[in-house]
Design an enzyme around this catalytic site. Structure first.
Site, PDB file in Angstrom:
ATOM      1  N   GLY A 369      -5.161   6.851  -4.596  1.00  0.00           N
ATOM      2  CA  GLY A 369      -4.671   7.016  -3.244  1.00  0.00           C
ATOM      3  C   GLY A 369      -3.479   7.951  -3.173  1.00  0.00           C
ATOM      4  O   GLY A 369      -3.185   8.685  -4.113  1.00  0.00           O
ATOM      5  N   SER A 370      -2.771   7.906  -2.030  1.00  0.00           N
ATOM      6  CA  SER A 370      -1.633   8.794  -1.782  1.00  0.00           C
ATOM      7  C   SER A 370      -0.346   7.992  -1.649  1.00  0.00           C
ATOM      8  O   SER A 370      -0.366   6.811  -1.326  1.00  0.00           O
ATOM      9  CB  SER A 370      -1.864   9.599  -0.496  1.00  0.00           C
ATOM     10  OG  SER A 370      -3.037  10.390  -0.602  1.00  0.00           O
ATOM     11  N   LYS A 385       2.586   3.451  -1.070  1.00  0.00           N
ATOM     12  CA  LYS A 385       1.385   3.829  -1.804  1.00  0.00           C
ATOM     13  C   LYS A 385       0.178   3.287  -1.044  1.00  0.00           C
ATOM     14  O   LYS A 385      -0.006   2.080  -0.923  1.00  0.00           O
ATOM     15  CB  LYS A 385       1.433   3.246  -3.217  1.00  0.00           C
ATOM     16  CG  LYS A 385       0.264   3.633  -4.108  1.00  0.00           C
ATOM     17  CD  LYS A 385       0.479   3.039  -5.501  1.00  0.00           C
ATOM     18  CE  LYS A 385      -0.639   3.410  -6.455  1.00  0.00           C
ATOM     19  NZ  LYS A 385      -0.419   2.798  -7.798  1.00  0.00           N
ATOM     20  N   ASP A 482      -0.448   2.008 -19.446  1.00  0.00           N
ATOM     21  CA  ASP A 482      -0.573   3.353 -18.871  1.00  0.00           C
ATOM     22  C   ASP A 482       0.798   4.021 -18.780  1.00  0.00           C
ATOM     23  O   ASP A 482       1.133   4.644 -17.778  1.00  0.00           O
ATOM     24  CB  ASP A 482      -1.231   3.287 -17.491  1.00  0.00           C
ATOM     25  CG  ASP A 482      -1.752   4.655 -17.039  1.00  0.00           C
ATOM     26  OD1 ASP A 482      -1.982   5.522 -17.913  1.00  0.00           O
ATOM     27  OD2 ASP A 482      -1.934   4.851 -15.830  1.00  0.00           O
TER      28      ASP A 482
END
Length: 679
Positions: A369-370, A385, A482
């Site tokens: 997403g953005s 987010k 991550d």
């Protein structure tokens, strides 16, 4: 019927008499207590000095607010902005509150003329200012305690038990008080020789429920060190305060200035009842009252019961909708989910804050997403987010980040402010980090000129502290999985904050855990440990490998893209190149040329630590506790690093990664590895 009236008034008198009998005039006054916090000074002609003066001057036109709380700031985004918070006692009238804060601000800047942070407590208000954002951040130092009365000698244990019991009860009420007021007052059971205990507790309402709770707990735990078993006690910190007496020193709720009332319809039941009563005689009025009031009470109870049942049903459905079949659902998720409900933010609030998610406010776009910049009405900057509605993995990220970040509080972890779920919309709200992510600096030939060795060394140490907290110091053991440069955000002072916990794995800290396996291998190629990328095997050493890659990237200014260009080393990945340079005693050649200053011994030691973290065997990598010791103690002798992972024959991941793995898909941009479960 006359005897009914007599009994009624006699009952009212008996109900109210004890309170008025014990009420006393509160002569609680003390001289202002100024605290010039020793966290740096500013010069009289600096930008910060001008911003602070403008902030204090603007208080002359300060408008009164209903809740006695003021969040103020002055200046632009140049980094020298002045921030301030004012808070009044609950019973202080609005105009008196404004006057107290104005006086406190003027006198505080005179008493602490060149101090970047300061706080003062007056009898009726508190005022503090700082050169850093203080809204929504718990601050328990400095503290101030006032003692009144005599020390308890008899029944001391019973006294302390009752004292703490009352304060604990009020703490829970105040912490759950919502975004406008976090305050509670009340009394406790009597003990031998004493009538009753009275107390008030208060937090600045910008704090989360957990932060308010923690602030008050800190104060309660400091009672024994200064004033245990004292009849009168007042304790203050910048974010919370409490008071305890054996006489009622506060006003009745009915005597306090009320909060802004809700608008009541003209045809409400109360209005109808009043109209009907005025049209009857004296005898009829009594009959109507005797009939109408019980009916209204029963109706009110029925409405409340329906609302509670509906709320519980919606809450249960909402919880199931959010948790779904999350990797975290189960005992841990179910037990902890209730802690996140205070973080809910309305979708319309976020639309307004981001100007309807306009492209001008978009900070970046990722696989899930953005991210948009937004501003809440009170001026707090946020990052929102917005997850893609058609992404199953986006849902998993959403669940993970809510359930994890709601538990975590550390200066090197990004702070979750709230979340929103409405229809297909999934949104996460974070604190706004001014300087974006590490990759936008370290891999940019111009911007990395701004990062001298002092800044880079601070980044390495901050990331190490954040990981150590996740692995060993938090309530749960958390493996990030991550960790990469784009997931390290940099605040205004270039302090690193670890972000993006969508792929994190959580375990009870009491569990002994060496390695675990997963069939969902996800992460970023170049940062993934070999045992995880090939076999789905992960542990805390998986994050240690990623940390080692980050250390080497920070020092060299190059990306570990496994086969990309590193100057003249086109055929070699970054780790191989650095290790070979170490072996051939040409290690100075890998240091970023822009690092013209800084201790070469310190830089070489960090490269050494980075190489130890990226060794091919997880067993030979240090833990983050050992890494922190290596960074902070030069007396710790570093072992010789072995060959790092993914060199020569290991450049390409074998195709037979795992029998439980259905497939790996890699994108050409930043090569993110994801796996999809079997249908």
């Amino acid at each position: 019927m006359e005897h009914v009236r007599v009994i009624f008034f006699f009952a009212c008198f008996l109900t109210l008499a004890p309170f008025h009998a014990f009420a006393q005039v509160d002569s609680y006054e003390f001289d202002p207590d100024f605290n010039c916090v020793d966290r740096g000074n500013f010069t009289a002609n600096s930008t910060f000095a001008g911003n602070l003066n403008r902030l204090v001057s603007s208080l002359s036109s300060l408008k009164s607010q209903a809740y006695g709380f003021y969040n103020l700031s002055s200046g632009d985004s140049s980094g020298e902005r002045a921030y301030a918070i004012g808070l009044c006692r609950r019973e202080v009238k609005r105009d008196d509150c404004v006057s107290c804060i104005q006086t406190a601000a003027r006198n505080l800047t005179k008493q602490c003329p060149l101090t970047k942070q300061a706080v003062v407590w007056y009898t009726h208000c508190m005022f503090r200012y700082s050169n850093r954002t203080i809204y929504g951040r718990k601050e328990t130092n400095p503290t101030k305690a006032f003692i009144a009365g005599e020390e308890i000698s008899a029944n001391r244990d019973d006294f302390e038990r009752l004292q703490r019991g009352l304060l604990d009860r009020l703490k829970g009420i105040a912490a759950a008080g919502g975004p406008n007021r976090k305050y509670a007052q009340g009394n406790g059971s009597a003990s031998a020789g004493y009538r009753r205990f009275y107390g008030t507790v208060q937090c600045t309402p910008d704090l989360s429920e957990q932060d308010c709770n923690d602030c008050l707990v800190f104060g309660f735990e400091n009672i024994p060190s200064c004033c245990d078993a004292e009849i009168g006690l007042r304790w203050f910190s910048p974010s919370c305060n409490f008071r305890f007496e054996t006489w009622r020193f506060y006003e009745f709720d009915a005597d306090l200035e009320p909060d802004p009332p809700a608008i009541q319809p003209a045809d409400s039941p109360q209005s109808a009842a009043r109209t009907e009563r005025t049209g009857k005689g004296k005898g009829g009025s009594k009959v109507i009252i005797a009939i109408v009031i019980p009916i209204l009470l029963v109706a009110l109870l029925a409405i409340c019961l329906c609302l509670v049942l509906k709320w519980r049903k919606n809450k249960s459905g909402y919880k199931n909708k959010v948790l779904g079949k999350s990797p975290l659902s189960g005992s841990i998720a179910e037990d902890e989910f209730s802690n996140t409900e205070s973080l809910l933010v309305h979708f319309e609030t976020l639309k307004t804050a981001t100007d309807n998610f306009s492209s001008e406010n978009e900070l970046g776009r990722g696989g899930f997403g953005s991210v948009y910049k937004g501003v809440f009405p009170q001026g707090q900057e946020i990052a929102v987010k917005r997850l893609s509605g058609n992404s199953g993995q986006g849902d998993n990220e959403f669940k993970n980040e809510i359930l994890l970040l709601a538990k975590l509080q550390h200066r090197n972890l990004v702070r979750l402010i709230g979340f929103c779920i409405q229809g297909e919309e999934r949104l996460l709200v974070y604190e706004f980090i001014k300087n974006a992510s590490l990759d936008q600096f370290i891999f940019d030939t111009e911007k990395r000129q701004l990062l001298d060795w002092v800044v880079r060394y601070k980044m390495i140490g901050g990331i190490a502290r954040g990981l150590l907290y996740l692995h060993e110091d938090s309530r749960f053991r958390i493996i990030h999985r991550d960790l990469k440069a784009s997931n390290i955000l940099l605040d205004q002072e270039m302090n690193p904050k670890i972000a993006d916990f969508g792929l994190a794995k959580l375990f009870d800290s009491g569990q002994t855990m060496t390695h675990r396996f997963t069939s969902r291998i996800a992460g970023t190629y170049g940062y993934m440990a070999p045992e995880y990328a090939m076999h789905g095997q992960f542990s805390v050493k998986t994050d240690v490998f990623s940390f080692g890659v980050l250390v080497i990237e920070i020092i060299t200014g190059k990306r570990n893209n496994n086969g990309g260009s590193n100057g003249d080393e086109d055929a070699e990945d970054l780790l191989s190149w650095v290790w070979r340079s170490w072996r051939e005693d040409t290690i100075l050649s890998v240091i970023d040329p822009s690092l013209t200053a800084g201790s070469r011994n310190e830089i070489l030691r960090c490269i050494h630590i980075g190489l130890l973290c990226v060794q091919e065997s997880a067993a030979t990598r240090p833990t983050m506790a050992t890494v922190s010791l290596m960074l902070n103690s030069y007396s710790f002798t570093l072992p010789t690093p072995l060959r790092p992972a993914f060199v020569l024959e290991s450049v390409v991941i074998p195709s037979n990664v795992s029998s439980s793995t259905e497939g790996l898909q890699m994108s050409s941009n930043d090569v993110t590895v994801s796996e999809f479960s079997p249908r």
